[in-house]
Design a protein around this motif. Structure first.
Motif, short mmCIF file in Angstrom:
data_model
loop_
_atom_site.label_atom_id
_atom_site.label_comp_id
_atom_site.label_asym_id
_atom_site.label_seq_id
_atom_site.Cartn_x
_atom_site.Cartn_y
_atom_site.Cartn_z
N UNK A 154 0.86 -1.18 0.00
CA UNK A 154 0.00 0.00 0.00
C UNK A 154 0.89 1.23 0.00
N UNK A 155 0.52 2.23 -0.79
CA UNK A 155 1.25 3.49 -0.82
C UNK A 155 0.38 4.54 -0.13
N UNK A 156 0.90 5.06 0.99
CA UNK A 156 0.11 5.92 1.86
C UNK A 156 0.71 7.32 1.90
N UNK A 157 -0.14 8.32 1.75
CA UNK A 157 0.32 9.70 1.92
C UNK A 157 0.53 9.95 3.42
N UNK A 158 1.71 10.41 3.76
CA UNK A 158 2.08 10.58 5.17
C UNK A 158 1.14 11.56 5.87
N UNK A 159 0.76 12.63 5.21
CA UNK A 159 -0.09 13.65 5.84
C UNK A 159 -1.48 13.10 6.16
N UNK A 160 -1.87 11.97 5.56
CA UNK A 160 -3.19 11.39 5.79
C UNK A 160 -3.19 10.37 6.92
N UNK A 161 -2.03 10.13 7.51
CA UNK A 161 -1.95 9.20 8.64
C UNK A 161 -2.30 9.94 9.93
N UNK A 162 -3.27 9.43 10.67
CA UNK A 162 -3.62 10.03 11.96
C UNK A 162 -2.76 9.42 13.06
N UNK A 163 -2.72 8.09 13.08
CA UNK A 163 -1.93 7.41 14.11
C UNK A 163 -1.65 5.98 13.68
N UNK A 164 -0.71 5.36 14.38
CA UNK A 164 -0.36 3.96 14.14
C UNK A 164 -0.44 3.24 15.48
N UNK A 165 -1.15 2.12 15.49
CA UNK A 165 -1.41 1.40 16.73
C UNK A 165 -0.82 -0.01 16.64
N UNK A 166 -0.05 -0.38 17.64
CA UNK A 166 0.61 -1.69 17.64
C UNK A 166 -0.40 -2.81 17.84
N UNK A 167 -0.17 -3.91 17.12
CA UNK A 167 -0.94 -5.14 17.31
C UNK A 167 0.04 -6.30 17.18
N UNK A 168 0.81 -6.52 18.25
CA UNK A 168 1.85 -7.55 18.28
C UNK A 168 2.88 -7.26 17.19
N UNK A 169 3.06 -8.19 16.24
CA UNK A 169 4.04 -8.00 15.17
C UNK A 169 3.48 -7.25 13.98
N UNK A 170 2.26 -6.74 14.12
CA UNK A 170 1.61 -5.98 13.07
C UNK A 170 1.29 -4.58 13.59
N UNK A 171 0.88 -3.71 12.68
CA UNK A 171 0.51 -2.35 13.06
C UNK A 171 -0.72 -1.91 12.26
N UNK A 172 -1.68 -1.31 12.97
CA UNK A 172 -2.81 -0.69 12.30
C UNK A 172 -2.47 0.77 12.02
N UNK A 173 -2.60 1.17 10.76
CA UNK A 173 -2.41 2.57 10.39
C UNK A 173 -3.79 3.16 10.12
N UNK A 174 -4.17 4.17 10.91
CA UNK A 174 -5.48 4.80 10.79
C UNK A 174 -5.35 6.09 9.99
N UNK A 175 -6.23 6.26 9.01
CA UNK A 175 -6.13 7.35 8.05
C UNK A 175 -7.26 8.36 8.19
N UNK A 176 -7.06 9.53 7.59
CA UNK A 176 -8.05 10.60 7.68
C UNK A 176 -9.35 10.28 6.96
N UNK A 177 -9.32 9.32 6.03
CA UNK A 177 -10.55 8.93 5.33
C UNK A 177 -11.33 7.87 6.11
N UNK A 178 -10.93 7.65 7.36
CA UNK A 178 -11.58 6.69 8.28
C UNK A 178 -11.25 5.23 7.96
N UNK A 179 -10.38 5.01 6.99
CA UNK A 179 -9.93 3.64 6.71
C UNK A 179 -8.76 3.28 7.63
N UNK A 180 -8.59 1.97 7.83
CA UNK A 180 -7.44 1.45 8.58
C UNK A 180 -6.77 0.38 7.76
N UNK A 181 -5.45 0.33 7.84
CA UNK A 181 -4.68 -0.66 7.09
C UNK A 181 -3.85 -1.46 8.08
#
Length: 248
Positions: A154-181
């Protein structure tokens, strides 16, 4: 068998890497080792190669210029480079494999395992664009990062990232469009890419975009409210750092 070539203008680096590959990675066959990238370019255009070990800093034709002369990349690439802070961040931001010189045996073996187990496509143009722009020492601001997911990249615009949340060896990236990756990287790995882009680790589990903070609520460590109204804890040990970022 992985048919490979090595491209590096330093002869001793060529010889050392070829020896390491022959000794530690039996699945790799070195077809040729080139210290002149122009000759390597001609070879690649006429022969089938599965993997290229490519140095970036070379006279006449550097690694970026070498790849730009190819119409289409149908092989895996592992870049080789001397340690450089900008280089390391650039590779991480573009999700492209690299080896630092002098090349460590374990790092080499792990890199080959990745190639053997690879299911995704070859390096694509957006990755090279991120790498090329991020590699420049005077360019500390990046527009996008590439992150690996179970689907691919996935190619993500940095300015659209709100926060990143740890999930063990993975990470949820939450975006301004309300999507999470869900990204196949630890929070520490994501932090290493974003720490110089206006992001701050406020908790073992939370990395935030400072531009996306709406409010800080005091407490033992307190918590922040982000622009999407998400509430995230701030650890006591990181509270002062957060407040200093805003001159408090």
């Amino acid at each position: 068998m992985i048919n490979s070539i090595i491209i590096d203008d330093e002869q001793h680096c060529l010889e050392t890497l070829q020896w390491q590959l022959e000794k530690y990675t039996p699945s790799v066959k070195v077809l040729h080792a080139f210290n002149k990238p122009i000759e390597a370019l001609e070879y690649v255009q006429k022969n089938i190669v599965n993997l290229i070990f490519l140095d970036i800093e070379m006279p006449v034709l550097n690694g970026f210029e070498f790849l730009n002369k190819l119409e289409n990349i149908q092989f895996d690439i592992i870049f080789t480079t001397a340690y450089d802070e900008f280089a390391v961040k650039a590779f991480k931001a573009s999700a492209i494999d690299y080896l630092l010189k002098p090349i460590d045996k374990e790092d080499l073996v792990n890199a080959i395992k990745k190639v053997e187990n690879k299911r995704s496509q070859f390096i694509i143009e957006p990755q090279l664009e991120i790498l090329n722009s991020s590699y420049q020492p005077n360019n500390t601001v990046r527009d996008k990062i590439a992150v690996p997911t179970q689907e691919g990249l996935h190619f993500i615009k940095i300015k659209e990232i709100i926060c990143c949340i740890s999930d063990s060896n993975y990470t949820y990236i939450h975006l301004t469009n309300q999507n999470s990756i869900l990204v196949s990287k630890t929070l520490k790995e994501i932090e290493s890419v974003l720490s110089d882009q206006g992001f701050l680790r406020i908790h073992n589990s939370n990395l935030i975009n400072l531009e996306q903070i709406k409010k800080y609520v005091r407490g033992d460590g307190g918590y922040v409210v982000m622009e999407d109204n998400r509430e995230l804890s701030v650890s006591r040990s990181r509270k002062d750092t957060l407040l200093k970022m805003f001159g408090i």
